[in-house]
Design an enzyme around this catalytic site. Structure first.
Site, PDB file in Angstrom:
ATOM      1  N   GLU A 296       0.822  -1.215   0.000  1.00 56.55           N
ATOM      2  CA  GLU A 296       0.000   0.000   0.000  1.00 56.55           C
ATOM      3  C   GLU A 296       0.854   1.262   0.000  1.00 56.55           C
ATOM      4  O   GLU A 296       0.572   2.239   0.684  1.00 56.55           O
ATOM      5  CB  GLU A 296      -0.953  -0.017   1.194  1.00 56.55           C
ATOM      6  CG  GLU A 296      -1.897  -1.190   1.194  1.00 56.55           C
ATOM      7  CD  GLU A 296      -2.845  -1.215   2.366  1.00 56.55           C
ATOM      8  OE1 GLU A 296      -3.996  -1.678   2.195  1.00 56.55           O
ATOM      9  OE2 GLU A 296      -2.443  -0.780   3.463  1.00 56.55           O
ATOM     10  N   ASP A 375      -8.607  -8.926   3.775  1.00 55.11           N
ATOM     11  CA  ASP A 375      -8.417  -7.813   4.713  1.00 55.11           C
ATOM     12  C   ASP A 375      -9.565  -7.723   5.712  1.00 55.11           C
ATOM     13  O   ASP A 375     -10.447  -6.882   5.567  1.00 55.11           O
ATOM     14  CB  ASP A 375      -8.305  -6.498   3.924  1.00 55.11           C
ATOM     15  CG  ASP A 375      -7.772  -5.350   4.774  1.00 55.11           C
ATOM     16  OD1 ASP A 375      -7.377  -5.584   5.926  1.00 55.11           O
ATOM     17  OD2 ASP A 375      -7.752  -4.215   4.264  1.00 55.11           O
ATOM     18  N   GLU A 403     -12.926  -2.277  11.592  1.00 54.62           N
ATOM     19  CA  GLU A 403     -12.679  -1.478  10.395  1.00 54.62           C
ATOM     20  C   GLU A 403     -13.708  -1.735   9.295  1.00 54.62           C
ATOM     21  O   GLU A 403     -14.262  -0.799   8.716  1.00 54.62           O
ATOM     22  CB  GLU A 403     -11.274  -1.755   9.864  1.00 54.62           C
ATOM     23  CG  GLU A 403     -10.957  -1.026   8.576  1.00 54.62           C
ATOM     24  CD  GLU A 403      -9.576  -1.351   8.041  1.00 54.62           C
ATOM     25  OE1 GLU A 403      -9.251  -0.886   6.933  1.00 54.62           O
ATOM     26  OE2 GLU A 403      -8.815  -2.085   8.719  1.00 54.62           O
TER      27      GLU A 403
END
Length: 835
Positions: A296, A375, A403
């Protein structure tokens, strides 16, 4: 007297703000039935910075609260006087003689006995003794008074938490206020809150904490911050919690002034050795480093055509003389993948990057692997990397901070998800290979292993933004120590310690919590499709379109005829091949793949029949309605506990459950509408797109309001909302009520944007039914959105309103800042009905 009563009420109210979590040490109802309490506490060989000293103080405090008895702490036992003796094995045996039961103690383990005249709490080390003290207090706090004697050892040596805090005080994916560790670029001066957090962690046997974001700032390594790290470590040391930090791989260049950060450059290697020595000189017991590299956009060894093992081993060499560990994240992937390539697959990245490096990492390196290949989704299969790395120590990475799972605004008890992953048998070499046994190193006999969880506590008194979400932190610690425990048992222990012994409270909260993960999965993304959130923005509200046609690789491959990732060897990305043969064969075949992972491994038509007999698309429709329906029940269940929970916590949870109930409907309608539009296959029950109880705002008479096409379209009923014509114009929307006279629950769906606090008023006829303010940015643990979308969509409901047919419905919206008082629709619901 009145002043005294007022003060007492204030103290009592403040005492239940959530800050004490499960360490409330509330008086138990049957305290008097515990008749064998020793008269003193003997803390063996303790100094003020020792966990033994902490254990003594904790025992004294806990017994005073739980049983209402004060006990003195002594260095030695009085002749003939029964005592609580707490210390290490060595210290105990020097005074009291051999203790056969402790022969099986492992690192951090403890022995607890309440069978004799003395309560004996003995740790393999000082930290273990503290864990034993907390265990004893937990038993007392739950009225588990029966005599016991047992050894408790950790499942794995590494039991860490990761905090994603930034030096400026913000927290990435944090939903409970600013950082407790950093402010304005530096470590905080006041470390009281940090000590309180270390105490919480110690009580659930967490032994390490990474305090800063994996997307690390090199300035953490400046002299002032290294001194600050020492301050933090000093206050955590009495609780046996070792400090660690995340590193920016490019620090030698960006902070140190070198012209390179090549891990094979001797100057770079020496620079890291030098800075590591400096840190250890201030924090001699530092746990080690956590590194995110080449993922990332983060720098890493691949920049110089070096391997990930080259990078990890550079840090391993620097920390090894100090006994430090390097946790190297396996979350490495290309975030610019071409979606036009049918065989491209982000889920393959972990194995592709790491399999050829197995055995090439130094023995103090642990590869930290997210539980699934993508993820932190609501459901994923275990990462195949767990069974791929046979010669390399590994740890599982979980996520307490929600998240992708509702940002602590939605109740989602995660222990059942973790349990499913940990118990999964990957059948490596066709032998039993449960994930929990792989990370403990029992399966492949590696030197290290364990667990790490992203937690992200903040300054909010609830620690993570929600009283109920703290069950996840508690469960993580308990399961990291012993993954064989059952999620419902852990949950009920937590409820008793946090909310008390009322049977209705325990049963209701257990029922809500155990239903929460399946419900969330149903109304967000089921059949293994992933959580259909907006992956390009907030990771919160619904936006299935965001999942495809981007470089991030978190795809669903949805089109008008079919959806799902084809991860087969025969036709797709080959991801199934990464699993051991027995597992690979199961996932390769659509018939043997479990329905709950069907769309993870297979691209199928919407008309594909599931094992239930339903088509995929009808299952989607039904599941989203079912999940949202369960979320509505949470409100009534919680309200049934009024008077049994203190007012502050009761009201906070009721607010969140009411919010979740409304947002679950946003999710339900958005996902169903999206796939209905895409597939053009109608819902057999004729619910999708059919809302007879709604008055759409854009169809009302508007003054000062204008119609607005919401994007994504499916996050507005009828694709359209209304907003004020300017940020200074009051909007008025009116309509004649055509429903039969009667009593209704009136729900208003609107959008609450960050950047303004619009005000609203709802009138029926000549009566004002209610007013409210768009202030969720202050009341929720996250900033929803600056747009009208699935993140900012919400609702407010006024119950039991008497309505006459022909009455005028009027909503007045006063914009504020960038928030143009947006309205989506108004529902008139007969009591008990959800539109």
């Amino acid at each position: 007297m009145r002043l005294l009563i007022a003060v007492l009420l204030v103290v009592l109210a403040a005492a239940e703000d959530g800050s004490r979590a499960w360490l409330r040490y509330a008086r138990v109802p049957n305290a008097s039935s515990y008749r064998f309490l020793p008269s003193s506490i003997v803390a063996l060989n303790s100094t003020s910075s020792s966990p033994i000293y902490t254990a003594g103080r904790e025992l004294q405090k806990g017994i005073r609260g739980i049983l209402g008895t004060h006990i003195n702490i002594n260095g030695t036992a009085k002749q003939g006087s029964p005592s609580i003796v707490v210390g290490t094995v060595d210290a105990y045996q020097k005074i009291y003689g051999d203790l056969d039961e402790v022969e099986d103690l492992a690192g951090d383990g403890f022995f607890l006995s309440t069978e004799g005249r003395n309560v004996v709490i003995v740790g393999q080390n000082e930290r273990g003794a503290l864990y034993g003290a907390f265990e004893y207090l937990s038993r007392l706090g739950q009225e588990k008074f029966d005599p016991v004697a047992y050894v408790s050892n950790p499942h794995a040596p590494i039991r860490w938490v990761n905090e994603w805090d930034n030096l400026d005080g913000s927290i990435e994916r944090g939903y409970a206020g600013p950082s407790i560790f950093f402010r304005d670029g530096y470590v905080v001066d006041n470390v009281t809150r940090v000590a309180e957090y270390a105490r919480l962690l110690a009580s659930i046997r967490i032994n390490g904490i990474i305090i800063n974001n994996v997307n690390a700032n090199p300035e953490l390594l400046n002299s002032r911050n290294i001194e600050g790290l020492g301050r933090l470590a000093d206050v955590m040391r009495p609780y046996g919690v070792q400090l660690g930090i995340s590193l920016n791989f490019a620090s030698p260049q960006r902070f140190g002034g070198l012209d390179s950060f090549d891990p094979l450059d001797p100057k770079v290697d020496a620079w890291w050795a030098n800075i590591t020595d400096k840190i250890y000189s201030r924090v001699p017991d530092m746990a080690g480093y956590l590194v995110k590299a080449n993922s990332e956009g983060q720098p890493g060894p691949l920049t110089y055509n070096r391997t990930l093992a080259d990078g990890a081993n550079m840090f391993a060499r620097a920390t090894k003389p100090h006994g430090g560990i390097v946790m190297f994240r396996a979350f490495v992937y290309d975030n610019h993948i071409n979606p036009a390539n049918w065989t491209a697959d982000r889920a393959n990245a972990g194995v592709e990057f790491f399999q050829h490096l197995d055995g090439k990492f130094d023995d103090n390196v642990v590869v930290q692997i997210k539980y699934g290949p993508i993820d932190f989704q609501v459901r994923e299969p275990p990462s195949p990397l767990f069974s791929t790395l046979r010669k390399t120590s590994t740890a599982i990475e979980l996520q307490v901070t929600q998240e992708y799972l509702g940002h602590q605004c939605h109740l989602v008890y995660l222990a059942p998800l973790w349990k499913e992953i940990l118990e999964y048998d990957l059948r490596a070499d066709d032998k039993p290979s449960k994930v929990k046994d792989i990370i403990s190193s029992e399966r492949f006999k590696r030197p290290l292993g364990g667990s790490a969880a992203v937690v992200n506590v903040g300054t909010n008194t609830t620690w993570i933004g929600s009283h109920l979400a703290m069950s996840n932190l508690y469960a993580y610690g308990i399961m990291a120590w012993d993954p064989s425990v059952e999620p419902d048992e852990v949950l009920q222990d937590w409820i008793r310690l946090t909310f008390g012994f009322d049977r209705q409270v325990i049963e209701t909260m257990t029922d809500m919590s155990l239903k929460s993960w399946p419900a969330y999965e149903n109304y967000t993304g089921n059949l293994g499709i992933q959580t259909l959130t907006d992956i390009l923005y907030a990771h919160y509200g619904p936006n299935p379109a965001s999942q495809d046609n981007n470089g991030w690789g978190q795809w669903t491959r949805a089109d008008k005829d079919s959806l799902g990732m084809d991860r087969t060897v025969k036709n797709g990305t080959g991801n199934a091949r990464q699993y051991p043969p027995a597992i690979a064969r199961m996932y390769e075949n659509v018939e043997t793949t479990p329905d709950n992972l069907l769309l993870w491994f297979h691209h199928v038509p919407y008309t594909q029949r599931l094992k239930s007999g339903k088509t995929v698309i009808q299952h989607f429709y039904d599941a989203h309605y079912d999940g949202a329906s369960v979320a509505q029940t949470f409100v009534k269940q919680w309200e049934s506990l009024e008077g049994k929970i203190d007012v502050e916590r009761y009201e906070h949870v009721r607010f969140l459950q009411t919010y979740q109930a409304g947002h679950a409907l946003v999710w339900r309608d958005a996902i169903n509408q999206f796939y209905y539009n895409l597939s053009e296959i109608p819902d057999e029950a004729k619910r999708v797109g059919n809302h007879p109880y709604r008055i759409e705002a854009e169809k009302m008479s508007l003054s000062g309001y204008k119609r607005y096409a919401v994007s994504p379209f499916h996050t507005a009923s009828g694709y359209t909302a209304v907003i004020t014509t300017s940020n200074s114009t009051i909007g008025i929307a009116t309509a004649n009520i055509t429903y039969a006279s009667g009593t209704y629950d009136i729900a208003v769906n609107y959008y609450d944007l960050i950047g303004g606090k619009a005000q609203y008023q709802l009138d029926i006829g000549n009566r004002t039914i209610g007013t409210w303010t768009g202030d969720l940015e202050d009341r929720l643990g996250h900033a929803p959105s600056i747009y009208l979308d699935g993140h900012s969509a919400t609702r407010i409901t006024f119950r039991g309103v008497k309505v006459n047919k022909g009455d005028m419905l009027k909503i007045v919206g006063r914009p504020d800042g960038i928030e143009p008082a947006p309205i989506d629709y108004v529902s008139f619901l007969p009591p008990g009905l959800v539109d």
